[in-house]
Design a protein around this motif. Sequence first.
Motif, PDB file in Angstrom:
ATOM      1  N   ASN A   1       6.116   0.253   7.914  1.00  0.00           N
ATOM      2  CA  ASN A   1       4.778  -0.231   8.266  1.00  0.00           C
ATOM      3  C   ASN A   1       3.920  -0.528   7.036  1.00  0.00           C
ATOM      4  O   ASN A   1       2.720  -0.789   7.168  1.00  0.00           O
ATOM      5  N   ALA A   2       4.519  -0.485   5.856  1.00  0.00           N
ATOM      6  CA  ALA A   2       3.767  -0.796   4.637  1.00  0.00           C
ATOM      7  C   ALA A   2       3.220  -2.215   4.697  1.00  0.00           C
ATOM      8  O   ALA A   2       3.892  -3.133   5.186  1.00  0.00           O
TER       9      ALA A   2
ATOM     10  N   ASN B   1      -4.821  -7.599   3.097  1.00  0.00           N
ATOM     11  CA  ASN B   1      -3.433  -7.317   3.459  1.00  0.00           C
ATOM     12  C   ASN B   1      -2.863  -8.384   4.374  1.00  0.00           C
ATOM     13  O   ASN B   1      -3.569  -8.931   5.222  1.00  0.00           O
ATOM     14  N   ASN B   2      -1.583  -8.639   4.240  1.00  0.00           N
ATOM     15  CA  ASN B   2      -0.868  -9.391   5.262  1.00  0.00           C
ATOM     16  C   ASN B   2      -0.735  -8.504   6.487  1.00  0.00           C
ATOM     17  O   ASN B   2      -0.546  -7.295   6.387  1.00  0.00           O
ATOM     18  N   GLN B   3      -0.795  -9.072   7.630  1.00  0.00           N
ATOM     19  CA  GLN B   3      -0.642  -8.293   8.878  1.00  0.00           C
ATOM     20  C   GLN B   3       0.802  -8.335   9.321  1.00  0.00           C
ATOM     21  O   GLN B   3       1.516  -9.270   9.059  1.00  0.00           O
TER      22      GLN B   3
ATOM     23  N   ASP C   1       0.820  -1.214   0.000  1.00  0.00           N
ATOM     24  CA  ASP C   1       0.000   0.000   0.000  1.00  0.00           C
ATOM     25  C   ASP C   1       0.854   1.264   0.000  1.00  0.00           C
ATOM     26  O   ASP C   1       0.347   2.363  -0.225  1.00  0.00           O
ATOM     27  N   SER C   2       2.154   1.125   0.252  1.00  0.00           N
ATOM     28  CA  SER C   2       3.112   2.229   0.140  1.00  0.00           C
ATOM     29  C   SER C   2       4.494   1.608  -0.064  1.00  0.00           C
ATOM     30  O   SER C   2       4.646   0.387   0.006  1.00  0.00           O
ATOM     31  N   ASP C   3       5.470   2.430  -0.323  1.00  0.00           N
ATOM     32  CA  ASP C   3       6.808   1.920  -0.622  1.00  0.00           C
ATOM     33  C   ASP C   3       7.414   1.251   0.606  1.00  0.00           C
ATOM     34  O   ASP C   3       7.702   1.927   1.612  1.00  0.00           O
ATOM     35  N   PRO C   4       7.624  -0.076   0.574  1.00  0.00           N
ATOM     36  CA  PRO C   4       8.164  -0.773   1.757  1.00  0.00           C
ATOM     37  C   PRO C   4       9.598  -0.373   2.084  1.00  0.00           C
ATOM     38  O   PRO C   4      10.058  -0.571   3.212  1.00  0.00           O
ATOM     39  N   LEU C   5      10.311   0.202   1.116  1.00  0.00           N
ATOM     40  CA  LEU C   5      11.684   0.639   1.367  1.00  0.00           C
ATOM     41  C   LEU C   5      11.720   1.942   2.155  1.00  0.00           C
ATOM     42  O   LEU C   5      12.709   2.251   2.834  1.00  0.00           O
ATOM     43  N   LYS C   6      10.623   2.706   2.068  1.00  0.00           N
ATOM     44  CA  LYS C   6      10.549   3.980   2.775  1.00  0.00           C
ATOM     45  C   LYS C   6       9.647   3.913   4.009  1.00  0.00           C
ATOM     46  O   LYS C   6       9.823   4.686   4.948  1.00  0.00           O
TER      47      LYS C   6
END
Length: 247
Positions: free
Chosen positions: A177-178, A245-247, A169-174
């Motif tokens: 909590n994505a 989503n995965n939690q 849902d957002s950039d996991p690198l930034k």
Amino acid sequence: MVSPKYWRIVLKLSGEALAGSLGYGIDPDVVNTIARQVKDVMECRVQLAVVVGGGNIWRGIAGSAKGMDRATADYMGMLATVMNSLALHDALQKHGVDTRTQTAIEMRAVAEPYIRRRAIRHMEKGRVVIFAAGTGNPYFSTDTTAALRAAEIEAQVILMAKQVDGVYDSDPLKNPNAKRFKELSYIEMINRGLGVMDSTAASLCMDNKIPLIVFDLNKEGNIKKAIFGEKIGTYIGGEFNGERNNQ
């Protein structure tokens, strides 16, 4: 013995994937690893076509942003995909995988011209077909090429090999909590602007009901897991009602 869930597949590889840790150009070790995975998949008697991007060498849109004529920049990008395709072709042949490269722009000295029925026939004979030079038209991405070719050859799925393990849902690198989506509908992918593929490619997949599986290419064996229907990455298709989503 368990049979593959999908028997005719388009595998979409980004150009950046071929660069590996180098960040630019072609890393022979990465290409060799991909070829080894493809060989493993072909032993399951599936039909496989591959579309490779060219971003590790040249991006047409980047050239256009710096003042180059967009069409010219895009044609250069198409030539970059041919270079990547030939590198993959060579690696596959070295692993004993019979391969044909077809280009949307004719260059008979290095590859066959793209002919739909010939491509299907190659696949029916157990050959991997690599589609190079995009659609042969500027302003269209290699994601659109993958969607178009998948529709033309009546593929059952497009495997989107990425450097991350799915769609977030957002950039996991930034954002630590994505959250990763387990599944999405086409329209959600488009409306959320999640960057899986451009809107033209996404619309083509939606209109032709071609599902997508977005997964991590860096984890060896994932291509095979995907064609057997194992729950990896993010599945994009019709409407869903369950947990997103995965939690």
